[in-house]
Design a protein around this motif. Structure first.
Motif, PDB file in Angstrom:
ATOM      1  N   ASP A  28     -61.238  83.721   9.948  1.00 19.07           N
ATOM      2  CA  ASP A  28     -60.159  83.671  10.985  1.00 19.07           C
ATOM      3  C   ASP A  28     -59.411  84.874  11.024  1.00 19.07           C
ATOM      4  OD1 ASP A  28     -60.690  81.048  11.379  1.00 19.07           O
ATOM      5  OD2 ASP A  28     -59.466  80.271  10.109  1.00 19.07           O
ATOM      6  N   CYS A  29     -59.687  85.958   9.874  1.00 23.14           N
ATOM      7  CA  CYS A  29     -58.891  87.173   9.966  1.00 23.14           C
ATOM      8  C   CYS A  29     -57.575  87.378   9.690  1.00 23.14           C
ATOM      9  CB  CYS A  29     -59.614  88.197  11.177  1.00 23.14           C
ATOM     10  SG  CYS A  29     -61.250  87.925  11.562  1.00 23.14           S
ATOM     11  N   TRP A  77     -55.087  91.142  14.656  1.00 22.27           N
ATOM     12  CA  TRP A  77     -55.798  89.866  14.986  1.00 22.27           C
ATOM     13  C   TRP A  77     -54.927  88.541  15.269  1.00 22.27           C
ATOM     14  CZ3 TRP A  77     -60.590  90.460  17.035  1.00 22.27           C
ATOM     15  CH2 TRP A  77     -61.047  91.568  16.822  1.00 22.27           C
ATOM     16  N   ASP A  78     -53.736  88.572  13.983  1.00 20.79           N
ATOM     17  CA  ASP A  78     -52.791  87.614  14.038  1.00 20.79           C
ATOM     18  C   ASP A  78     -52.110  87.564  15.684  1.00 20.79           C
ATOM     19  OD1 ASP A  78     -53.662  86.066  11.881  1.00 20.79           O
ATOM     20  OD2 ASP A  78     -52.242  87.362  10.503  1.00 20.79           O
ATOM     21  N   TYR A 134     -54.022  86.460  18.441  1.00 17.56           N
ATOM     22  CA  TYR A 134     -54.357  84.892  18.245  1.00 17.56           C
ATOM     23  C   TYR A 134     -53.170  84.065  18.440  1.00 17.56           C
ATOM     24  CZ  TYR A 134     -55.020  80.344  16.581  1.00 17.56           C
ATOM     25  OH  TYR A 134     -55.254  78.769  16.544  1.00 17.56           O
ATOM     26  N   CYS A 139     -63.599  91.587  12.019  1.00 16.52           N
ATOM     27  CA  CYS A 139     -63.379  90.168  12.347  1.00 16.52           C
ATOM     28  C   CYS A 139     -64.545  89.983  13.480  1.00 16.52           C
ATOM     29  CB  CYS A 139     -62.074  90.068  12.824  1.00 16.52           C
ATOM     30  SG  CYS A 139     -61.559  88.467  13.368  1.00 16.52           S
ATOM     31  N   GLY A 192     -63.810  86.795  15.845  1.00 16.87           N
ATOM     32  CA  GLY A 192     -62.656  87.258  16.754  1.00 16.87           C
ATOM     33  C   GLY A 192     -63.477  87.923  17.737  1.00 16.87           C
ATOM     34  N   TYR A 218     -65.278  86.233  20.404  1.00 17.48           N
ATOM     35  CA  TYR A 218     -64.412  85.467  21.182  1.00 17.48           C
ATOM     36  C   TYR A 218     -63.931  86.331  22.537  1.00 17.48           C
ATOM     37  CZ  TYR A 218     -60.252  83.256  22.927  1.00 17.48           C
ATOM     38  OH  TYR A 218     -59.174  82.546  23.634  1.00 17.48           O
ATOM     39  N   TYR A 219     -63.652  87.562  22.250  1.00 20.46           N
ATOM     40  CA  TYR A 219     -63.025  88.480  23.091  1.00 20.46           C
ATOM     41  C   TYR A 219     -64.251  89.147  24.065  1.00 20.46           C
ATOM     42  CZ  TYR A 219     -58.213  87.920  21.111  1.00 20.46           C
ATOM     43  OH  TYR A 219     -57.384  87.421  20.641  1.00 20.46           O
ATOM     44  N   SER A 263     -64.301  78.325  12.988  1.00 19.85           N
ATOM     45  CA  SER A 263     -63.191  79.283  13.034  1.00 19.85           C
ATOM     46  C   SER A 263     -61.952  78.931  14.077  1.00 19.85           C
ATOM     47  CB  SER A 263     -63.658  80.627  13.357  1.00 19.85           C
ATOM     48  OG  SER A 263     -64.107  80.693  14.850  1.00 19.85           O
ATOM     49  N   TRP A 277     -60.818  80.780  16.530  1.00 18.45           N
ATOM     50  CA  TRP A 277     -61.358  81.403  17.650  1.00 18.45           C
ATOM     51  C   TRP A 277     -61.962  80.256  18.386  1.00 18.45           C
ATOM     52  CZ3 TRP A 277     -58.654  85.356  17.371  1.00 18.45           C
ATOM     53  CH2 TRP A 277     -58.300  85.929  16.307  1.00 18.45           C
ATOM     54  N   THR A 301     -64.192  80.003  20.778  1.00 17.29           N
ATOM     55  CA  THR A 301     -65.218  80.401  21.631  1.00 17.29           C
ATOM     56  C   THR A 301     -66.038  79.350  22.441  1.00 17.29           C
ATOM     57  OG1 THR A 301     -65.554  82.146  20.020  1.00 17.29           O
ATOM     58  CG2 THR A 301     -67.385  81.751  21.415  1.00 17.29           C
TER      59      THR A 301
END
Length: 779
Positions: free
Chosen positions: A96-97, A106-107, A110, A145, A148, A151-152, A193, A195, A197
């Motif tokens: 989750d980073c 990253w937080d 998110y 990450c 993450g 996901y992006y 996770s 994210w 996705t």
């Protein structure tokens, strides 16, 4: 948005719908799910040793494509298909980073997404920071990450997919690269996770639907009937109805058992009678949907079957591109998105009102306590095992066990832990505080001025006569018994309803001289613990408070059972024995000497209690002696529990200790062998599940476990019961009676009391949960 799925290859299988390649996956699915685990373990021979990654002409640079290839680390079967993923990953990795800042914060990104979801927005746009980082710093993104970054990448891929409507090469490159990167990781790892996705892939799945009606009918298996006993057109319609209904957020009794759900269940029951061969030939896209159903059901219920299905799905996803699955119209990606959402505590607008029955009850729904996130485990490996998580570090545990508390404190304080993060130092401070409390002479008093040896022994205390030739050391002659080893209690509490009991817990543990760490999570519980400890003064309390989220990492209001396991892991690796217990319990006396006595008699490394009506261990009470073997065992257990958030801690302990035949998925290998002792659950360490035999001369511990039959408002009932016992125990009249009769006399005071007295009314609460004869134990 233009051309959907016509310009991308749909799959490489050739049956009635697709081309069948001569790959390992073909053999795997011809053998059927029963052979999945064995086939998945077989080596894959490839004539192509070169990793082939398509470069996205618009989306990614050559360096970015190289980064994806390095992340995969494996040669591909051919130019278009990735290998299935590995199941061995870095221990305790935070997928989750949480708290990671580098290529991106990253937080921050998110929580920006989460805020949109909470407002009912879809939120699947690429933030400007991620857009820039994908083009300038993807290698670092993937390193710090990976999920993450995935996901992006998905979000940006579909930005390109939409904008490059007429550029077939760009569209092909985008989705092919994502397919390869998706296959680097097990599908459950992506689901587990934070994210979203799979949710994003489902959200954009309509973009892949073919324009060609004939092709669409072929993918749906519209004209495929009765071969192998399945009516695929009817099953397709049933799958759509099933997934639609689960997005309506219905309560369990509001019609989820329908004709089409029964039809799907019957189909699943017959689909694999031949290993699934005919189903794959007739309708491969329908087959993977039904495999996903089996995986989701086993993940949420009988997890021992999940590994078989998960490995099969991972092989299938490496053989059949996700965009082919999206193009088929079968709700498979929606199913994966549901599975992902079912492991989280957030609503996803893209899934409608999925899990609405959970969210409508807020924090009161019992399923919420089972949610675990990778980011909940904030301590990293060097912090969980400060002397090393290897043979050398585990061997040192045995040396730490042999030290007296003051020796232990001295050795630990001489270590150079300066490179470790503040979260470790706050953890070590909590541990040191409890160990230091063991050295206080003032906590040894077990009598009163002028007490005789006979009276002292009657009270259950130890008499050590003074030697007139030796200077007075300040330790009284009548002393509380103390354990030979360094034993520390651990409990976990979270939620405003339980915060009201935290102060009482601290006072009672201190009165019992039971040295404990309370994992007090969330502001209400944390403040209640800190206030109680400071009220007693740190010099008097035997309890220390610990909340890893307090330092600014993660959600400060979140509660996660992983924190209890994290502190147990730390304690064992520091050579400290552990008594871990749930907060909905009550101790009638300090149990540590009793545990040592039982462990010495049975040579047990671990002792646990069962339910009176069931032959399986309950995680509500766990005693574990620190040693090199137990530290290694617990470390491998926690690594497994953390990597598989869908698994139940209790099922894992039962299976990995060899106590029951329950199975788990992806079980860790080479676990040290521990000897297990079973505690007396008839009277001594009792619970409400199945009842207890009501012998007040033996009781030491009671656990208000959920009853076998559902009881309305049980959560409130058990909280009221626990409150009543603390109020009775801490009443000034009880303290006076225990001062006269001894520190272990509370059960006898209750047993002998008038029914109408405070003690009699309190006793009645447990008398009503007693049984005359122990019920048969269910296996």
């Amino acid at each position: 948005m233009g051309a959907h799925g016509d310009d991308v290859p749909l799959c490489r299988r050739r049956s009635r719908s697709c081309s069948r390649s001569q790959s390992l996956v073909q053999s795997l699915f011809l053998l059927g799910p029963a052979a999945a685990a064995a086939a998945a373990a077989a080596p894959v021979a490839s004539g192509n040793s070169k990793t082939n990654v398509n470069v996205l002409p618009i989306l990614l640079s050559a360096a970015a494509a190289t980064a994806i290839a390095e992340a995969a680390k494996e040669p591909q079967v051919d130019e278009s298909s990735p290998l299935p993923p590995s199941y061995q990953w870095e221990p305790f990795k935070d997928w989750d980073c949480i708290g990671v800042k580098g290529a991106l914060d990253w937080d921050a990104l998110y929580f920006e997404n989460e805020a949109k979801w909470s407002r009912g927005e879809d939120g699947f746009e690429v933030p400007s920071e991620a857009y820039e980082a994908l083009r300038t710093n993807l290698t670092q993104m993937l390193a710090e990450c990976p999920l993450g970054a995935l996901y992006y990448l998905v979000l940006d891929t579909y930005r390109i997919f939409i904008l490059a409507e007429e550029d077939r090469e760009a569209r092909m490159g985008a989705v092919q690269a994502i397919w390869k990167y998706l296959s680097v990781y097990p599908y459950f790892l992506i689901s587990s996770s934070r994210w979203a996705t799979w949710e994003a892939l489902y959200y954009f799945s309509e973009l892949h639907r073919p324009r060609d009606a004939e092709l669409m009918d072929l993918l749906k298996c519209k004209d495929t009937r009765d071969s192998g006993g399945q009516d695929w057109p009817t099953l397709f319609n049933a799958s759509i109805m099933w997934s639609n209904e689960h997005s309506e957020g219905k309560e369990p009794d509001e019609g989820l058992i329908t004709d089409y759900s029964i039809l799907m269940k019957e189909a699943a029951g017959t689909m694999w009678h031949d290993g699934g061969t005919k189903a794959q030939e007739d309708c491969p896209h329908g087959y993977i949907f039904f495999s996903g159903i089996q995986a989701m059901v086993s993940m949420l219920r009988i997890t021992g079957d999940f590994e078989l299905w998960a490995r099969a799905i991972d092989f299938y996803l490496s053989e059949m591109p996700f965009y082919s699955i999206a193009a088929s119209g079968w709700p498979t990606l929606r199913l994966f998105a549901m599975q992902s959402a079912s492991l989280k505590t957030r609503r996803m607008p893209a899934l409608g009102d999925f899990q609405g029955d959970v969210f409508r009850r807020g924090k009161m729904h019992p399923v919420l306590k089972r949610y675990r996130a990778y980011g909940d485990l904030l301590l990293r490996t060097p912090e969980l095992a400060p002397f090393g998580r290897d043979a050398e570090g585990w061997a040192l545990v045995d040396e730490l066990v042999s030290l007296w508390p003051d020796q232990w404190v001295g050795l630990v304080r001489r270590q150079d832990f300066s490179k470790l993060r503040p979260i470790f130092h706050s953890t070590l401070e909590a541990v040191e505080s409890v160990v230091m409390a063991m050295t206080r002479k003032t906590t040894r008093e077990c009598g009163h001025s002028g007490i005789t040896e006979e009276t002292c022994l009657t009270r259950g205390c130890l008499w050590v006569p003074k030697d007139p030739k030796v200077p007075d050391d300040g330790v009284p002659s009548c002393r509380l018994p103390k354990p030979e080893r360094k034993v520390i209690g651990v409990s976990f509490v979270w939620g405003e309803n339980w915060a009201k009991l935290v102060g009482k817990f601290v006072f009672w543990m201190t009165q019992l001289n039971f040295h404990c760490i309370l994992v007090a999570m969330g502001e209400a519980c944390r403040k209640a613990c800190e206030i109680a400890v400071s009220g007693l003064s740190q010099a008097a309390s035997t309890v220390s408070c610990w909340d890893p989220f307090e330092g600014g990492l993660g959600d400060p209001q979140r509660g996660s059972i992983l924190q209890r396991h994290a502190i147990i892991h730390v304690l064992l690796h520091l050579g400290l024995d552990v008594v871990a217990f749930d907060f909905d319990t009550f101790w009638f006396s300090d149990p540590r000497m009793r545990f040592e006595e039982l462990a010495a008699e049975t040579k047990a490394d671990v002792m646990m209690t069962r339910h009176l009506d069931a032959d399986c261990f309950n995680m509500g009470l766990l005693y574990i002696r620190a040693s090199s073997r137990s530290a290694e065992w617990y470390s491998k257990y926690l690594e497994w529990l953390h990597l598989h958030p869908y698994e139940r801690e209790q099922r894992g302990v039962n299976f990995l200790l060899g106590f029951t035949n329950q199975k788990v998925s992806f079980a860790p290998k080479d676990m040290p062998k521990l000897k297990v002792g079973v505690l007396d659950d008839e009277n001594e360490f009792a619970s409400s599940r199945g009842g207890w035999l009501g012998n007040w001369t033996k009781i030491r511990f009671f656990h208000w476990v959920n009853l076998a039959a559902e009881v309305m408002a049980w959560a409130t009932i058990k909280r009221n019961h626990v409150t009543a016992f603390y109020q009775c125990a801490l009443n000034f009249m009880t303290r006076d009676l225990m001062a006269r009769r001894g520190p272990f006399s509370f059960p006898q005071i209750l047993a002998e009391a008038d029914p109408e007295s405070l003690w009699g009314r309190t006793r009645k609460l447990l008398d009503e949960l007693s049984v005359k004869v122990a019920p048969p134990r269910q296996v």
